[in-house]
Design a protein around this motif. Structure first.
Motif, short mmCIF file in Angstrom:
data_model
loop_
_atom_site.label_atom_id
_atom_site.label_comp_id
_atom_site.label_asym_id
_atom_site.label_seq_id
_atom_site.Cartn_x
_atom_site.Cartn_y
_atom_site.Cartn_z
N LEU A 305 0.88 -1.18 0.00
CA LEU A 305 0.00 0.00 0.00
C LEU A 305 0.91 1.22 0.00
O LEU A 305 1.68 1.42 0.94
CB LEU A 305 -0.91 -0.01 1.23
N THR A 306 0.83 1.98 -1.06
CA THR A 306 1.82 3.05 -1.24
C THR A 306 1.20 4.42 -1.48
O THR A 306 1.89 5.43 -1.34
CB THR A 306 2.71 2.74 -2.47
N ARG A 307 -0.06 4.47 -1.87
CA ARG A 307 -0.65 5.73 -2.34
C ARG A 307 -0.72 6.74 -1.20
O ARG A 307 -1.45 6.52 -0.23
CB ARG A 307 -2.03 5.46 -2.92
N GLY A 308 0.04 7.79 -1.32
CA GLY A 308 0.06 8.83 -0.29
C GLY A 308 1.20 8.68 0.70
O GLY A 308 1.42 9.58 1.51
N LEU A 309 1.91 7.55 0.63
CA LEU A 309 3.07 7.35 1.50
C LEU A 309 4.35 7.73 0.75
O LEU A 309 4.41 7.55 -0.48
CB LEU A 309 3.14 5.89 1.96
N PRO A 310 5.36 8.21 1.43
CA PRO A 310 6.59 8.62 0.73
C PRO A 310 7.28 7.43 0.07
O PRO A 310 7.51 6.41 0.71
CB PRO A 310 7.46 9.23 1.85
N GLN A 311 7.57 7.58 -1.22
CA GLN A 311 8.11 6.45 -1.98
C GLN A 311 9.55 6.66 -2.41
O GLN A 311 10.08 5.89 -3.23
CB GLN A 311 7.22 6.17 -3.17
N GLU A 312 10.18 7.70 -1.89
CA GLU A 312 11.62 7.84 -2.14
C GLU A 312 12.24 8.59 -0.97
O GLU A 312 11.59 9.40 -0.31
CB GLU A 312 11.89 8.56 -3.47
N HIS A 313 13.48 8.28 -0.72
CA HIS A 313 14.29 8.94 0.30
C HIS A 313 13.62 8.88 1.68
O HIS A 313 13.70 9.83 2.45
CB HIS A 313 14.56 10.40 -0.08
#
Lengths: 371, 99
Positions: A305-313
């Protein structure tokens, strides 16, 4: 007022985030007890206005605070966590005997049935109970005095009792977890405990079938299925369908099965959430991307589940007590990070947004669903 | 009457000002009796200065009076006359620590 109340414990104080019924607007109150570690804030399921806070610090020790008005005012209650009887020794990291010494309260668990009863899990590992809303504490000695107690060793965070799971169908049945001793169950309200670690395999210890010595990080349970427990262990995600009698691994296709937090959807007993962390020395998510993983099959098969969560650094951690769910019709899921952000999902994890940023390191997140 | 000064966190906890006044037992009063009196007047301070069980001073707490560090003295050490007579306070101090 209907809505949710998020209780956030941090390394430098407590915060209360009050959200409206739609969970769209939140007010942020705090810091409570600024400058102190607030390891855990917890609410009574019986009386939602009754809250407890574990307030601790290296200078002045342990304080427990209680609010009877939903966190608007607080008063200290008893802070004497005194081990009962002969204190004895456990093992230190290096394997030498070390006297049991109270350090702090890691976890508070107000009773599911009695507004004046509250349990406290402490370091060095022991379980305390108050029958008078924190005005006095007594140890449930059957745990610490279990014959295996002399062999318990601390995890990296200390010899801490961090999880207290109450059986909603039987007030006398408690399941507790200790790093790095394992899971223990009482059927008699705490007079006696038995280890419940069969099936756990920990490559770090000499015997992979050892009765104790497992670094259990967190347990979660759905109230409709008290015999089913989910576990995030140091490594491995596990489940038991017989109250801890036997554990089986459900790590399945997770990118890493190391982690701290685990929780269960409020309305779907086979929907489980974890936050995979790269490794036991690299306490951040793989690829610098914060992903909550959800299994709708009780484990084994997981989706990121990634939508809205920081996906880099992104190199934060989600600690063991820093995930919670609400019981709104569409279940809300909440995680707090060591970077001081509380992320919330109003739709069971599909979409996320930050409720608040830049708090101190978050140690715990609990959520109340208010009528 | 003994004047006792408290560090900020303990003032907040006890809901009092920087300095409190307590009546300590003994003739002369000692470090132990002034702490007993302090905890008697402000029960919320129990366990914050001394360990509940051992009664040992917590590691990051220090006691000062008249410009002297009294922290390592035995608890039954009599307080200096200046403290007993109220000319100087007995200071409870949170140690400077934290990097």
């Amino acid at each position: 007022m209907a809505g949710v109340r998020i209780l956030v414990g941090t390394a430098k104080g407590g915060f209360i985030l009050r959200g409206d019924e739609r969970r769209e607007h939140f007010t942020v109150e705090g810091p409570l007890f600024g400058g102190w570690e607030v390891f855990h804030l917890a609410a009574s399921p019986v009386d939602p206005e009754r809250l407890y806070a574990s307030q601790a610090g290296g200078w002045f020790g342990q304080i427990v605070q209680r609010s009877d008005d939903g966190g608007r005012s607080w008063n200290p209650v008893d802070n004497a966590f005194v081990y009962d009887g002969e204190v004895g020794d456990h093992l230190f990291y290096d394997g030498t005997p070390q006297p049991w010494t109270f350090q702090k309260v890691w976890h508070l668990a107000p009773s599911l049935t009695d507004a004046d009863v509250v349990y406290a899990g402490v370091e060095d590992a022991a379980l305390f109970r108050s029958d008078d809303a924190g005005a006095s504490w007594g140890e449930l000695t059957g745990l610490r005095q279990h014959p295996s107690g002399t062999q318990w060793q601390p995890g990296a965070g200390g010899l801490c009792l961090h999880t207290i799971v109450q059986d909603p169908t039987d007030p006398g049945r408690l399941t507790v977890a200790i790093s790095a001793a394992g899971v223990f169950v009482t059927e008699d309200g705490g007079a006696s405990f038995d280890p419940a670690n069969r099936g756990l395999q920990s490559g770090e210890i000499p015997s992979e079938q050892a009765e104790v010595g497992h670094c259990v990080h967190k347990l979660a349970q759905h109230p409709s299925r008290p015999q089913t427990l989910f576990m995030q262990k140091h490594w491995d995600v596990m489940r038991s369908d017989d109250g801890g009698g036997q554990w089986t691994e459900i790590s399945g296709d997770l990118p890493t099965d190391f982690g701290f937090a685990i929780d269960v959807h409020a309305h779907e007993p086979e929907t489980v959430y974890v936050v995979p962390i790269l490794s036991d020395s690299e306490h951040y998510p793989p690829d610098g991307a914060l992903r909550v993983y959800r299994s709708r099959t009780g484990g084994g098969e997981w989706e990121p589940l990634t939508r809205g969560l920081p996906q880099e650094h992104c190199y934060v951690n989600v600690l063991r007590d820093a995930m919670a769910v609400d019981t709104m019709d569409e279940c809300g899921v909440y995680v707090g990070t060591t970077g001081g952000t509380v992320f919330a999902s109003r739709d069971g994890g599909d979409n996320w947004e930050a409720v608040v940023d830049h708090l101190p390191r978050i140690l715990s997140v609990e959520v109340q669903t208010l009528p | 009457m003994i004047r006792v000064t408290l560090p900020a966190h303990l003032r907040t906890l006890a809901r009092t000002g920087r300095e409190v006044v307590v009546e300590a037992a003994g003739d002369p009063p000692t470090i132990r009796t002034v702490l007993d009196a302090l905890e008697g007047a402000y029960p919320v301070l129990r366990g914050t200065i001394r360990d509940h069980t051992t009664r040992q001073r917590r590691a990051f707490v220090r006691f000062y009076a008249c410009g002297e560090d009294l922290s390592q003295l035995p608890p039954d050490t009599p307080l200096p006359d200046e403290v007993v007579t109220g000319r100087e306070p007995f200071a409870v101090v949170g140690a400077m620590a934290g990097g």
